[in-house]
Design a protein around this motif. Structure first.
Motif, PDB file in Angstrom:
ATOM      1  N   ILE A  76      61.607 101.616 122.290  1.00  0.00           N
ATOM      2  CA  ILE A  76      60.847 101.627 123.551  1.00  0.00           C
ATOM      3  C   ILE A  76      59.347 101.597 123.261  1.00  0.00           C
ATOM      4  O   ILE A  76      58.591 100.829 123.865  1.00  0.00           O
ATOM      5  N   ASP A  77      58.917 102.423 122.285  1.00  0.00           N
ATOM      6  CA  ASP A  77      57.499 102.431 121.910  1.00  0.00           C
ATOM      7  C   ASP A  77      57.055 101.050 121.427  1.00  0.00           C
ATOM      8  O   ASP A  77      55.955 100.587 121.761  1.00  0.00           O
ATOM      9  N   ALA A  78      57.902 100.386 120.653  1.00  0.00           N
ATOM     10  CA  ALA A  78      57.569  99.055 120.138  1.00  0.00           C
ATOM     11  C   ALA A  78      57.436  98.037 121.273  1.00  0.00           C
ATOM     12  O   ALA A  78      56.558  97.168 121.241  1.00  0.00           O
ATOM     13  N   MET A  79      58.288  98.166 122.278  1.00  0.00           N
ATOM     14  CA  MET A  79      58.193  97.246 123.435  1.00  0.00           C
ATOM     15  C   MET A  79      56.874  97.417 124.158  1.00  0.00           C
ATOM     16  O   MET A  79      56.219  96.453 124.534  1.00  0.00           O
ATOM     17  N   PHE A  80      56.429  98.650 124.334  1.00  0.00           N
ATOM     18  CA  PHE A  80      55.171  98.902 125.036  1.00  0.00           C
ATOM     19  C   PHE A  80      53.967  98.562 124.165  1.00  0.00           C
ATOM     20  O   PHE A  80      52.903  98.183 124.682  1.00  0.00           O
ATOM     21  N   ALA A  81      54.105  98.665 122.824  1.00  0.00           N
ATOM     22  CA  ALA A  81      52.997  98.351 121.926  1.00  0.00           C
ATOM     23  C   ALA A  81      52.690  96.861 121.947  1.00  0.00           C
ATOM     24  O   ALA A  81      51.550  96.447 121.701  1.00  0.00           O
ATOM     25  N   LYS A  82      53.682  96.020 122.249  1.00  0.00           N
ATOM     26  CA  LYS A  82      53.483  94.567 122.282  1.00  0.00           C
ATOM     27  C   LYS A  82      52.690  94.146 123.497  1.00  0.00           C
ATOM     28  O   LYS A  82      52.136  93.068 123.533  1.00  0.00           O
ATOM     29  N   LYS A  83      52.626  94.954 124.520  1.00  0.00           N
ATOM     30  CA  LYS A  83      51.948  94.556 125.778  1.00  0.00           C
ATOM     31  C   LYS A  83      50.491  94.724 125.719  1.00  0.00           C
ATOM     32  O   LYS A  83      49.711  95.219 125.220  1.00  0.00           O
TER      33      LYS A  83
END
Length: 168
Positions: free
Chosen positions: A161-168
């Motif tokens: 989940i953290d990785a998904m938000f870091a890409k934004k």
């Protein structure tokens, strides 16, 4: 405790069938005494018997709606005057006897029960008859579960989940 599995959540007896359903229910008064397992009393006289959770004399119940309410079901009338029977949250007694008697007047539908002991069964009303189907539950092979494994799964999920938000 029972609950419905059908789409509308209610068994239905059409308004025009309520009187005939009541007559069928009242005919249970003349059942063999020992078929009534609610209790008995005698006190030196001939013993009297009644159905579980029901009055000794069923004729004290004025109509079909009152019978099902006394059994412990939620009952209501719809805009057409049809009787709707839903939710049950009471001690199991002999409600099956009453539903079997009324089956010719109950619209085709199903009612699923879950018992306190994890048992479950289905009542099906079809073409004026009542059928009972007993449920069976199966499970796959067991696997060991540890706190470390559960924690690792949670950490992995949070990192995704953290990785998904870091890409934004």
């Amino acid at each position: 405790m029972g609950y419905y599995v059908n789409g509308n959540g209610q068994l239905r007896i059409k308004k025009e069938n309520l009187a005939a359903a009541y007559d069928a229910l009242m005919a249970l008064q003349d059942a063999p005494p020992k078929a009534k397992r609610g209790g008995s009393s005698g006190g030196g006289e001939a013993p009297r018997f009644w159905y579980s959770w029901m009055p000794e004399d069923l004729r004290t119940l004025p109509d079909t709606k009152a019978v099902f309410a006394e059994l412990g079901f939620e009952v209501s009338d719809d805009e057409n005057g049809d009787l709707l029977i839903s939710c049950y949250d009471n001690k199991t007694g002999q409600e099956d006897v009453f539903f079997a008697a009324a089956a010719p007047f109950i619209e085709d539908d199903e009612y699923e029960w879950t018992g306190e002991d994890g048992a479950f069964w289905l009542w099906k009303f079809e073409d004026g008859k009542m059928y009972v189907r007993h449920g069976y539950r199966g499970y796959g092979e067991g696997e060991e579960v540890s706190v470390a494994d559960l924690h690792a799964q949670q950490v992995a999920m949070v990192e995704r989940i953290d990785a998904m938000f870091a890409k934004k």
